[in-house]
Scaffold this motif. Structure first.
Motif, PDB file in Angstrom:
ATOM      1  N   UNK A 227       0.822  -1.209   0.000  1.00  0.00           N
ATOM      2  CA  UNK A 227       0.000   0.000   0.000  1.00  0.00           C
ATOM      3  C   UNK A 227       0.860   1.263   0.000  1.00  0.00           C
ATOM      4  N   UNK A 228       1.942   1.255   0.777  1.00  0.00           N
ATOM      5  CA  UNK A 228       2.839   2.414   0.817  1.00  0.00           C
ATOM      6  C   UNK A 228       3.531   2.610  -0.527  1.00  0.00           C
ATOM      7  N   UNK A 229       3.906   1.508  -1.169  1.00  0.00           N
ATOM      8  CA  UNK A 229       4.558   1.591  -2.470  1.00  0.00           C
ATOM      9  C   UNK A 229       3.604   2.146  -3.527  1.00  0.00           C
ATOM     10  N   UNK A 230       2.343   1.672  -3.489  1.00  0.00           N
ATOM     11  CA  UNK A 230       1.339   2.147  -4.433  1.00  0.00           C
ATOM     12  C   UNK A 230       1.065   3.635  -4.217  1.00  0.00           C
ATOM     13  N   UNK A 231       0.966   4.038  -2.970  1.00  0.00           N
ATOM     14  CA  UNK A 231       0.744   5.452  -2.654  1.00  0.00           C
ATOM     15  C   UNK A 231       1.859   6.314  -3.228  1.00  0.00           C
ATOM     16  N   UNK A 232       3.088   5.868  -3.071  1.00  0.00           N
ATOM     17  CA  UNK A 232       4.232   6.609  -3.583  1.00  0.00           C
ATOM     18  C   UNK A 232       4.191   6.714  -5.108  1.00  0.00           C
ATOM     19  N   UNK A 233       3.851   5.612  -5.778  1.00  0.00           N
ATOM     20  CA  UNK A 233       3.779   5.600  -7.239  1.00  0.00           C
ATOM     21  C   UNK A 233       2.652   6.486  -7.748  1.00  0.00           C
ATOM     22  N   UNK A 234       1.477   6.362  -7.136  1.00  0.00           N
ATOM     23  CA  UNK A 234       0.322   7.133  -7.578  1.00  0.00           C
ATOM     24  C   UNK A 234       0.529   8.621  -7.383  1.00  0.00           C
ATOM     25  N   UNK A 235       1.162   9.000  -6.280  1.00  0.00           N
ATOM     26  CA  UNK A 235       1.375  10.424  -6.019  1.00  0.00           C
ATOM     27  C   UNK A 235       2.302  11.036  -7.067  1.00  0.00           C
ATOM     28  N   UNK A 236       3.302  10.282  -7.501  1.00  0.00           N
ATOM     29  CA  UNK A 236       4.193  10.782  -8.548  1.00  0.00           C
ATOM     30  C   UNK A 236       3.434  11.006  -9.850  1.00  0.00           C
ATOM     31  N   UNK A 237       2.618  10.024 -10.227  1.00  0.00           N
ATOM     32  CA  UNK A 237       1.849  10.136 -11.467  1.00  0.00           C
ATOM     33  C   UNK A 237       0.789  11.227 -11.352  1.00  0.00           C
ATOM     34  N   UNK A 238       0.188  11.382 -10.168  1.00  0.00           N
ATOM     35  CA  UNK A 238      -0.878  12.370  -9.987  1.00  0.00           C
ATOM     36  C   UNK A 238      -0.370  13.795 -10.166  1.00  0.00           C
ATOM     37  N   UNK A 239       0.865  14.052  -9.792  1.00  0.00           N
ATOM     38  CA  UNK A 239       1.440  15.394  -9.988  1.00  0.00           C
ATOM     39  C   UNK A 239       1.452  15.739 -11.477  1.00  0.00           C
ATOM     40  N   UNK A 240       1.886  14.782 -12.299  1.00  0.00           N
ATOM     41  CA  UNK A 240       1.888  14.994 -13.751  1.00  0.00           C
ATOM     42  C   UNK A 240       0.459  15.167 -14.256  1.00  0.00           C
ATOM     43  N   UNK A 241      -0.460  14.351 -13.755  1.00  0.00           N
ATOM     44  CA  UNK A 241      -1.851  14.415 -14.209  1.00  0.00           C
ATOM     45  C   UNK A 241      -2.496  15.755 -13.880  1.00  0.00           C
ATOM     46  N   UNK A 242      -2.195  16.310 -12.715  1.00  0.00           N
ATOM     47  CA  UNK A 242      -2.776  17.599 -12.326  1.00  0.00           C
ATOM     48  C   UNK A 242      -2.290  18.706 -13.245  1.00  0.00           C
TER      49      UNK A 242
END
Length: 286
Positions: A227-242
Motif C-alpha cells: 500500500x505504501x509503495x502504491x501510494x508513492x507511485x500514484x502520487x508521482x503520477x498524480x502530480x503529472x496528471x494535475x
C-alpha cells in the motif's frame, strides 16, 4: 476565420502532445505493477484516458483543418468527458491513497509498516485473501527480497550497515520481520527467531519464516508495504496528471471560444457579403 481554425488546430496538437505524458504515466505504472507494486488494475484508467485524448485530438485537428463542424462538435464534447474523467481519476487516486504511511524506527534508516495505519477501498482490496495470494506470488516472483542483499568483501552486509539502509516499503514490509519482534539479524532475509513479549503482541512475528519462499509474504506488514509503495507511485503520477489537467482545461476553454467565434463568422459571412453587394454602385453590379 482562418486564424480561428489555425488556433483550434494548434490547441488540438497541444492536447495530442499532452496525451503522451498521461499514456507514459500509465505505462510506467504498468511496469511497476509487473515488477514491484503488483497491482495490475491501476494503470489501465490512465492508459485508456491517454489513448482517448490522443484519438480525439487527431479528430479535432482534422476538423479544424477541413472545417468539419461535426468533427469539431465531437472533439469538444469528447474532450469535456475526458477532462471530467481525468479529474475524477485524480480525485480517486488521492482519496484511496490518502491514509497511511511508514513509522520511523529508533536508530534505523528504514521505516516499519503496519496495516491498521491504512484504510479504505484500496486497503480492503489488497488485504482480501484471494487477491493477496496473487500479489504475494507476484512479489515472490519479482525476487525483490533476493535482490536486496548486499555483499561486502565476500560476506553479507553487517547488521549496523543494514540498519541504516533506506529500504523500500516492499523490502521493509516483506523481506524482514517487524523491528518490534526483536529478532537478531544474520543477513537481509535470514533472522534468528527468539521468543519475546513483543513477538507475542504482533502476529507478524509468528508469520515470519527464514524459508526464502515464505519470508514475510503472509504478513500484514507486507500488505502495508504494498500500500505504501502504491501510494508513492500514484502520487508521482498524480502530480503529472494535475499539471496536464490544468493545461487541458485552459486549452479546452480557448478551443470553445475559438469554435464559437468560428461559427459566428461563418454565420455572418453571407450577411456581410450581401451588405457589400448592396453597397456597390449599380454600374459595377453583375
Amino acid at each position: 476565420m482562418r486564424t480561428a481554425n489555425h488556433l483550434i488546430g494548434t490547441l488540438n496538437f497541444i492536447t495530442f502532445l499532452l496525451s503522451i505524458p498521461i499514456l507514459g504515466g500509465g505505462i510506467w505504472l504498468s511496469t511497476r505493477a509487473n515488477n514491484t507494486d503488483c497491482l495490475t488494475f491501476l494503470q489501465w484508467p490512465l492508459i485508456i484516458i491517454g489513448v482517448a485524448i490522443m484519438v480525439i485530438s487527431l479528430a479535432g485537428f482534422a476538423g479544424a483543418c477541413y472545417r468539419n463542424t461535426f468533427l469539431m462538435y465531437l472533439y469538444l464534447w469528447a474532450m469535456f468527458f475526458i477532462i471530467a474523467t481525468l479529474l475524477g481519476f485524480v480525485i480517486f487516486a488521492y482519496v484511496v491513497t490518502d491514509k497511511g504511511s511508514g513509522r520511523d524506527v529508533l536508530n534505523r534508516g528504514y521505516q516499519d509498516y503496519y496495516l491498521p495505519d491504512y484504510s479504505g477501498w484500496l486497503k480492503d482490496r489488497v488485504a482480501d485473501d484471494g487477491y493477496w495470494r496473487k500479489i504475494s506470488s507476484c512479489i515472490r516472483d519479482s525476487n525483490v527480497c533476493r535482490k536486496s542483499g548486499r555483499v561486502t568483501g565476500g560476506f553479507p552486509e553487517i547488521a549496523d550497515a543494514y540498519y541504516q539502509r533506506k529500504l523500500s516499503p516492499i523490502e521493509s514490509g516483506c523481506c524482514k520481520p517487524p523491528t518490534e519482534c526483536g529478532f537478531t539479524y544474520m543477513n537481509e532475509t535470514t533472522w534468528n527467531v527468539i521468543d519475546s513479549a513483543s513477538a507475542a503482541n504482533n502476529r507478524d512475528c509468528s508469520r515470519w519464516s527464514n524459508d526464502q519462499e515464505q519470508l514475510c509474504y503472509s504478513c500484514n506488514s507486507c500488505k502495508a508495504g504494498v500500500l505504501a509503495n502504491v501510494k508513492k507511485s500514484w502520487r508521482k503520477v498524480s502530480i503529472i496528471n494535475i499539471v496536464v489537467l490544468i493545461i487541458l482545461v485552459i486549452a479546452y476553454v480557448v478551443a470553445c471560444a475559438a469554435f464559437r467565434n468560428n461559427k459566428r463568422m461563418d454565420n455572418d459571412e453571407p450577411y456581410g457579403e450581401t451588405r457589400m453587394e448592396k453597397a456597390r454602385p449599380s454600374w459595377i453590379r453583375f
